[in-house]
Design a protein around this motif. Structure first.
Motif, PDB file in Angstrom:
ATOM      1  N   ASP A   1       9.735   4.568  20.678  1.00 30.37           N
ATOM      2  CA  ASP A   1       8.543   4.817  19.866  1.00 30.37           C
ATOM      3  C   ASP A   1       8.898   5.853  18.805  1.00 30.37           C
ATOM      4  O   ASP A   1       9.419   6.925  19.126  1.00 30.37           O
ATOM      5  CB  ASP A   1       7.415   5.334  20.760  1.00 30.37           C
ATOM      6  N   LEU A   2       8.611   5.535  17.551  1.00 26.66           N
ATOM      7  CA  LEU A   2       8.974   6.445  16.462  1.00 26.66           C
ATOM      8  C   LEU A   2       8.231   7.768  16.535  1.00 26.66           C
ATOM      9  O   LEU A   2       8.602   8.726  15.850  1.00 26.66           O
ATOM     10  CB  LEU A   2       8.735   5.772  15.115  1.00 26.66           C
ATOM     11  N   ALA A   3       7.186   7.839  17.375  1.00 22.51           N
ATOM     12  CA  ALA A   3       6.501   9.115  17.582  1.00 22.51           C
ATOM     13  C   ALA A   3       7.441  10.134  18.214  1.00 22.51           C
ATOM     14  O   ALA A   3       7.180  11.345  18.164  1.00 22.51           O
ATOM     15  CB  ALA A   3       5.275   8.922  18.467  1.00 22.51           C
ATOM     16  N   ALA A   4       8.552   9.654  18.781  1.00 22.56           N
ATOM     17  CA  ALA A   4       9.542  10.557  19.373  1.00 22.56           C
ATOM     18  C   ALA A   4      10.077  11.533  18.331  1.00 22.56           C
ATOM     19  O   ALA A   4      10.480  12.646  18.666  1.00 22.56           O
ATOM     20  CB  ALA A   4      10.687   9.763  19.991  1.00 22.56           C
TER      21      ALA A   4
ATOM     22  N   ASP B   1       8.328  13.011  16.120  1.00 23.99           N
ATOM     23  CA  ASP B   1       7.370  14.115  16.037  1.00 23.99           C
ATOM     24  C   ASP B   1       7.360  14.942  17.317  1.00 23.99           C
ATOM     25  O   ASP B   1       7.058  16.133  17.285  1.00 23.99           O
ATOM     26  CB  ASP B   1       5.956  13.573  15.780  1.00 23.99           C
ATOM     27  N   ASN B   2       7.689  14.296  18.421  1.00 24.63           N
ATOM     28  CA  ASN B   2       7.623  14.978  19.720  1.00 24.63           C
ATOM     29  C   ASN B   2       8.866  15.808  20.020  1.00 24.63           C
ATOM     30  O   ASN B   2       8.845  16.650  20.920  1.00 24.63           O
ATOM     31  CB  ASN B   2       7.413  13.959  20.836  1.00 24.63           C
TER      32      ASN B   2
ATOM     33  N   ALA C   1      11.380   8.410   9.788  1.00 23.46           N
ATOM     34  CA  ALA C   1      11.654   9.233  10.964  1.00 23.46           C
ATOM     35  C   ALA C   1      13.034   9.876  10.871  1.00 23.46           C
ATOM     36  O   ALA C   1      13.211  11.053  11.203  1.00 23.46           O
ATOM     37  CB  ALA C   1      11.546   8.383  12.237  1.00 23.46           C
TER      38      ALA C   1
END
Length: 269
Positions: free
Chosen positions: A88-91, A93-94, A128
């Motif tokens: 997940d590309l939210a990784a 941000d995390n 990202a």
């Protein structure tokens, strides 16, 4: 090298003390000279070992999942079924720590290669990658401009990261890259295994050995790397010398590969 110089000095001091001798008879200048010599010897030995590991790593062929020779091809029908196992590309941000940012960047770059294979849009991947690269702000990345990305273990990238005191992160990059490639391969083995040769299969084993050796040695100077070394340690079960052996071992180790991958990109979660 992060933390290495300080620890080398401390180790040199311990070595000096263990050698015995009459301290009262030695001048401060003699003690400093000995410590400096011991430190130089230790650092030279460590650098020589890592240089050797990186050199061997650079000789190995890239795994087909990221190789530029186009060995993996998909039919139009196969491209209709998009992979649902990519990170997940939210990784991006995390990822909080610098180590996490390096590892997530490496994984996302590998995933981007697979996304391109499936004709998926890669704008999100580019964003990202740019975000993480900016936050990491490692001048060493310029050495990888001629390569497909920082996941490629090029000698130029190793030399640059070594020069910039980021050698610990180099080994985290290559560890994460390899595990992400193994993870992707294990998710669609029947399709991807056909692009492997016996040499590719054997290279996986050797890559693991080289990376594990480097991480194990680095943990002596940087304990924060211990979880990274532990994450890939169980993958030593992959010891294939042929494609058929590799396929069988991928099936047996599929759950562990997924766990190792998750540990590398979510160590602090």
């Amino acid at each position: 090298m992060k933390k290495l110089s300080i620890l080398a000095v401390a180790f040199a001091a311990m070595t000096f003390a263990a050698c015995g001798g009459n301290k009262s008879a030695q001048t401060a200048e003699q003690e400093d000279t000995l410590k400096t010599f011991e430190q130089a010897q230790i650092e030279a030995s460590i650098k020589m070992h890592f240089d050797s590991l990186a050199n061997e790593l650079g000789k190995l062929q890239q795994l087909p999942i990221v190789a530029k020779d186009g060995k993996i091809s998909l039919t139009d029908q196969e491209k209709q079924v998009k992979p649902d196992y990519l990170l997940d590309l939210a990784a991006a941000d995390n990822a909080m720590t610098l180590s996490e940012k390096y590892r997530v960047l490496s994984a996302i770059e590998v995933d981007k290669e697979l996304a391109k294979l499936y004709d998926m849009p890669v704008d999100g991947y580019d964003q990202a990658i740019a975000k993480l690269a900016a936050e990491i702000n490692d001048p060493s990345f310029k050495a990888a401009e001629d390569a497909a990305g920082v996941y490629e273990a090029t000698q130029a990238l190793y030399d640059a990261m070594n020069e910039n005191g980021r050698i610990n992160y180099f080994w985290q990059i290559v560890a994460t890259s390899l595990v992400e490639q193994l993870y992707i391969t294990s998710q669609n083995t029947d399709k991807f295994i056909g692009s492997f040769t016996d040499e590719n299969a054997a290279n996986v084993t050797f890559r693991l050995i080289l990376i594990q050796d480097a991480l194990d040695r680095l943990t002596e100077y940087d304990p924060e790397l211990s979880p990274v070394a532990q994450a890939i340690s169980p993958l030593a079960v992959l010891n294939a010398t042929t494609v058929s052996e590799f396929k069988a071992q991928l099936a047996e180790a599929k759950e562990q590969i997924a766990k190792s991958r998750n540990d590398l990109v979510n160590l602090a979660k």
